[in-house]
Design a protein around this motif. Sequence first.
Motif, PDB file in Angstrom:
ATOM      1  N   ILE A 192       0.594  -1.344   0.067  1.00  0.00           N
ATOM      2  CA  ILE A 192      -0.018  -0.132   0.033  1.00  0.00           C
ATOM      3  C   ILE A 192       0.854   1.125   0.083  1.00  0.00           C
ATOM      4  O   ILE A 192       1.618   1.352   1.038  1.00  0.00           O
ATOM      5  CB  ILE A 192      -0.798  -0.166   0.993  1.00  0.00           C
ATOM      6  CG1 ILE A 192      -1.797  -1.268   1.387  1.00  0.00           C
ATOM      7  CG2 ILE A 192      -1.851   1.221   1.276  1.00  0.00           C
ATOM      8  CD1 ILE A 192      -2.523  -1.531   2.684  1.00  0.00           C
ATOM      9  N   GLY A 195      -2.150   5.463  -0.447  1.00  0.00           N
ATOM     10  CA  GLY A 195      -3.612   5.187  -0.433  1.00  0.00           C
ATOM     11  C   GLY A 195      -4.050   4.010  -1.289  1.00  0.00           C
ATOM     12  O   GLY A 195      -5.280   3.860  -1.487  1.00  0.00           O
ATOM     13  N   VAL A 196      -3.191   3.651  -2.046  1.00  0.00           N
ATOM     14  CA  VAL A 196      -3.617   2.343  -3.087  1.00  0.00           C
ATOM     15  C   VAL A 196      -2.988   1.281  -2.836  1.00  0.00           C
ATOM     16  O   VAL A 196      -1.854   1.032  -2.593  1.00  0.00           O
ATOM     17  CB  VAL A 196      -3.122   2.880  -4.565  1.00  0.00           C
ATOM     18  CG1 VAL A 196      -3.318   1.658  -5.485  1.00  0.00           C
ATOM     19  CG2 VAL A 196      -3.859   4.196  -4.772  1.00  0.00           C
ATOM     20  N   ASN A 197      -3.628   0.135  -2.844  1.00  0.00           N
ATOM     21  CA  ASN A 197      -3.353  -1.220  -2.621  1.00  0.00           C
ATOM     22  C   ASN A 197      -2.884  -1.931  -3.907  1.00  0.00           C
ATOM     23  O   ASN A 197      -3.604  -1.952  -4.764  1.00  0.00           O
ATOM     24  CB  ASN A 197      -4.401  -2.131  -1.951  1.00  0.00           C
ATOM     25  CG  ASN A 197      -3.758  -3.384  -1.758  1.00  0.00           C
ATOM     26  OD1 ASN A 197      -2.960  -3.956  -2.263  1.00  0.00           O
ATOM     27  ND2 ASN A 197      -4.514  -4.149  -0.931  1.00  0.00           N
ATOM     28  N   HIS A 198      -1.523  -2.061  -4.071  1.00  0.00           N
ATOM     29  CA  HIS A 198      -1.035  -2.715  -5.295  1.00  0.00           C
ATOM     30  C   HIS A 198      -0.947  -4.184  -5.658  1.00  0.00           C
ATOM     31  O   HIS A 198      -0.396  -4.807  -6.334  1.00  0.00           O
ATOM     32  CB  HIS A 198       0.281  -1.895  -5.708  1.00  0.00           C
ATOM     33  CG  HIS A 198       0.094  -0.590  -6.093  1.00  0.00           C
ATOM     34  ND1 HIS A 198      -0.226   0.115  -7.481  1.00  0.00           N
ATOM     35  CD2 HIS A 198       0.307   0.637  -5.273  1.00  0.00           C
ATOM     36  CE1 HIS A 198      -0.017   1.333  -7.249  1.00  0.00           C
ATOM     37  NE2 HIS A 198       0.021   1.714  -5.982  1.00  0.00           N
TER      38      HIS A 198
END
Lengths: 676, 676
Positions: A192, A195-198
């Motif tokens: 993460i 704020g983005v879960n890759h």
Amino acid sequence: MSTNRIDVAALGQQLLGDYAEIRTASRARAARPELQRDPALGMDEHRERVLEQLKILVEEQAVQRAFPKTYGGHDDHGGSLAAFEELVAADPSLQIKAGVQWGLFAGAILHLGTEEHHAKWLPDAMDLTVPGAFAMTEIGHGSDVAAVATTATYDKDTEEFVIHTPFRAAWKEFLGNAGLHGTAATVFAQLITNGVNHGVHCFYVPIRDENGQFLPGVGGEDDGLKGGLNGIDNGRLHFDHVRVPRTNLLNRYGDVAADGSYSSPIASPGRRFFTMLGTLVQGRVSLDGAATNASKIALQIAVSYANQRRQFTSVSETEETTLLDYQRHQRRLLPRLARTYAASFAHDGLLEKFDAVFSGRADSDDDRQDLETLAAALKPLSTWDALDTLQESREACGGSGFIAKNRFTQLYQDLDVYVTFEGDNNVLLQLVGKRLLTDYASGFRKLDTGAMAMYVAKQVGTAALHRSGLRSVVQSVVDVSDERKSANYFKDSQNQRELLTGRINALVAEVAGNLRAAGKDKVKTAQAFNENQDTLIAAARTHGELLRFEAFTEALERVSDETTREVLTWLRDVFVLCVIEQDLGWYLANGWLSMQRARTLPEYINRLLARLRPHAQDLVDAFGYTQDHLRADISSGIEAERQEEAMAYFAALRASDQAPISEKSLLKKTKAAATA
Amino acid sequence: MSTNRIDVAALGQQLLGDYAEIRTASRARAARPELQRDPALGMDEHRERVLEQLKILVEEQAVQRAFPKTYGGHDDHGGSLAAFEELVAADPSLQIKAGVQWGLFAGAILHLGTEEHHAKWLPDAMDLTVPGAFAMTEIGHGSDVAAVATTATYDKDTEEFVIHTPFRAAWKEFLGNAGLHGTAATVFAQLITNGVNHGVHCFYVPIRDENGQFLPGVGGEDDGLKGGLNGIDNGRLHFDHVRVPRTNLLNRYGDVAADGSYSSPIASPGRRFFTMLGTLVQGRVSLDGAATNASKIALQIAVSYANQRRQFTSVSETEETTLLDYQRHQRRLLPRLARTYAASFAHDGLLEKFDAVFSGRADSDDDRQDLETLAAALKPLSTWDALDTLQESREACGGSGFIAKNRFTQLYQDLDVYVTFEGDNNVLLQLVGKRLLTDYASGFRKLDTGAMAMYVAKQVGTAALHRSGLRSVVQSVVDVSDERKSANYFKDSQNQRELLTGRINALVAEVAGNLRAAGKDKVKTAQAFNENQDTLIAAARTHGELLRFEAFTEALERVSDETTREVLTWLRDVFVLCVIEQDLGWYLANGWLSMQRARTLPEYINRLLARLRPHAQDLVDAFGYTQDHLRADISSGIEAERQEEAMAYFAALRASDQAPISEKSLLKKTKAAATA
């Protein structure tokens, strides 16, 4: 009975496959007592022994061939697995602990990391300075790796990842080296940043200090005693906001810059995930080989015993019948022998494909996908078959099979977990089934033809013809005059192939049709998929058997000695006909076989078994294990000695005037005298 | 989905059977930690622990019910086995060591000895003053007891028997209590007097002194580590002209007078031998019960876990699917659940029959033979099924199933030997097959109808009709209009019964025909018998399944609650239809089922499984084991707690503004924005 013998030496060489020299060297190692299991040891001592054995493997550079030459390896991926697989003969715990260290832990650094990581961590991983755990599975997620809940949140202020376990189900679980010896781990976590879960990525995380104490924030538990493989210290790990440098992300397929921005050479998150996991396929490949080796060991012991052991008099009054002369005993052991040959040849093809992909000789996306499908099809069959073969072999040796020193039970206990680790067998077969569905949907049914000829496309239309039963009626007319015609039908390898491919195509078409009928509604599709799960898995299973069939058939072409080829052809026939026999109901219900023809099948198989029986010992001897590998009391020849001693005793007694007469004979004599 | 629940309490009571109170008391004992296995113990400590546990059983008179009231027993044979069987939940080693002491060793004194022997040896055997071995099996002869080679030669000068081991293969082998604790043994040997061998008889022979040293002439070896049951000290014994008084012959069925003359109440040596062995049938009976209990324990753990465990999202985006909602998982566990119910009801019938014979209520020769056939048919099925159920349950729980504290692997390891001891399963089934053949030959096919209704006689002529396929053509015509008609056909218990009995009759007729064709030549007959061995064993297997079917069907009549009866009827149908599905090829090839009908069977079974699924937990809970018996970490409710914790975490995260967005969702949004 054929009086010609097969060429055991040549067959043995063929069975050793492309990596014969490497396998032979690794088997020589497995024959050394100091690398073997000592059954007397309890769990704690066994664990220490295996750790010490790993050090011997380091010294002798026994299983380091896959690593780059720069670091002392050979860039030899296939050879590395071949050597590794043979360790199962010494102790499956040694094999698997080696696999954890060099296949999984160091393998993750090698395949998911980049140059800097290799330089920094490979040498210590390779020479066991840092024993490592491979922290992928969680208590709550085994097969569904994409859903692991451990998080690695990037903190740009400190340029660190924060590794964290949010709840109990997210504890890492069943990790070799985590219970005791591991000082670092390759940890899979949701990456993460901003704020983005890759999605799932892998991180290098130190876990213990030099005194074996957990580092701050790291905790865990020992899994303790297991059903087997107790030479390995499996355990659980959890992380409480453990910080590692940004550069501890193994960043081959996804990286985070200092400012927190994410980049990846693979745009699709889904494809990226599968590419990362795909680099770990070697586990499945090697289990396929190791499990097949265990089956070979079991059969070499059980067939040797069955050729020496006698029980009950039937034909002769004085000489008891050798076990392997009983039809039932042949039925128990010889089809499993045939299957093991099939698995062995199929594994060679898989290993060849694996080496082609990992060496870069042929590593397109398609190649990688084909490799994964092959491994996912073969590993379930060979690992299940190993348990089945070990158990049947143990039972075929009666109470002796249950004594630990006769090997079966301990191998069974160790191999047990092979069917659910490195991909649960049912989940793997479902993957294969999905691949078959995709190929079907895209009208594109090739699959790899390099390593093994495969999967001949069939007209869907034929399914309807079969179902109508017209075909089987024609068969009846053809067969009714002559039962040999049925046998001719079954021994024709084109027909054998057609039965396997026909079943796969029909099952896949059936599932595809049902899914199409469900339309586009997500819930309905999920439901339809579930209602067809068993059929899809059945298709995948038969697909795996087809792969084996093709490999066996191709191997026949490489046999130059005529007798050997003839005997192996019977063996191939037994293998494939037993597969067909298992699904006989399906073949009949769907019009692939007539009643007439089907009724002759079991009898025809029995006749083949009787033909193979005189060659059984040669066929297991060709596996090439010596008593140093078998190490079973009952494979040492002791049973033959005992039988001979007993027979000599009775022969001498009969020749003397000391032999008591049996009450039964006396009664007969008395009766005869009374009548006379 | 049925919203009504079954009556778990009433069903639980029915499952406890005739000896509910005794079973409940024995289960309470099995729930006590001091009587349970401590998995941490190595072999030596485990053996000592089990010996101490036996002393507790003595103190509490736990398994002494079978002995005469005179000696403190209850003359209660059925009750004794019921109590004994329940000990498997504590530790199979405890169960089997108790079985060795009181079932085999003391049982031989009781059943083969006479009043004087009872008075002299029973009290010490019962209170464990004398731990004893049951020395029947030899290294060279397991299943073929009649051929044991140990001799007991009468010396009239000293009025002693000389017990002697003539060669290595005649060493007594696998004897519990022989490795360490036993101070006496009941030894089976060829009784020779006045130059005549009267066949196998049993002798009471002291083997160790009070210090645990072998007595003069006695020797032996410890069998050491085994695949399981390591709480028992199995070992080997041999005798070098060991002398025992004439009166140490257990002389109920054969005696030698001081002058060496032999006498027996049974004139035929063959019948005498089988009568002596027949008194030991309780071992087989009790293994049938204990194995079925182990299956119950496995399923109660695995089904509970499958109802809590979730993996992969399919229908819902956020909620993962419960394992037992997967069709494949239902296919793995629920047919085994159905089979375990069938085995449980069948065992009750077997135990009733056993008690009738041993109490003397109904102990004619026919009764005894029927009992032996029943036991020989049921013990193989239930012991194999236990291994199969334990293994599938362990796999269905993934890696957790492999951890020792979750019970499956240790139970598997212990139960493994149940399939080859007290009669090798294949040998027992062959005995059943021979009995079926005898009944067939004598045109007399009744078998016991007291405990279970059985084996309906069929016209042999129908086989020809079936083979011609006429019957199946008629079925096709009938079924073609309506698929429900196929389902109606399969759910009719008369049809189910007819399929089972039809198969048994046809197979037996086939073998009988082939044997007849071989004529009277001994060698040819032996060969023909061998060539039909597999078929005969297949017939015996189906016969065992028929016994279970009948018992299950009869049990349905005793269920008063309507929902319970409906659910159990589905369960019975699943049981019997899975048996038929396994032999589907045979039923089709021989014209018993049409293609049409056969094709609907797997789907119909799947529909039944879906109907049973909501009742699965109730059905395993009715087995009545508590966590004190199950003792698996994963049956404690911990998995449900973890799942709830994880779901609560994600629900809170979604409700907050802290949840990271997935890269996939982000890409979709970006795409959507670009398109807009």
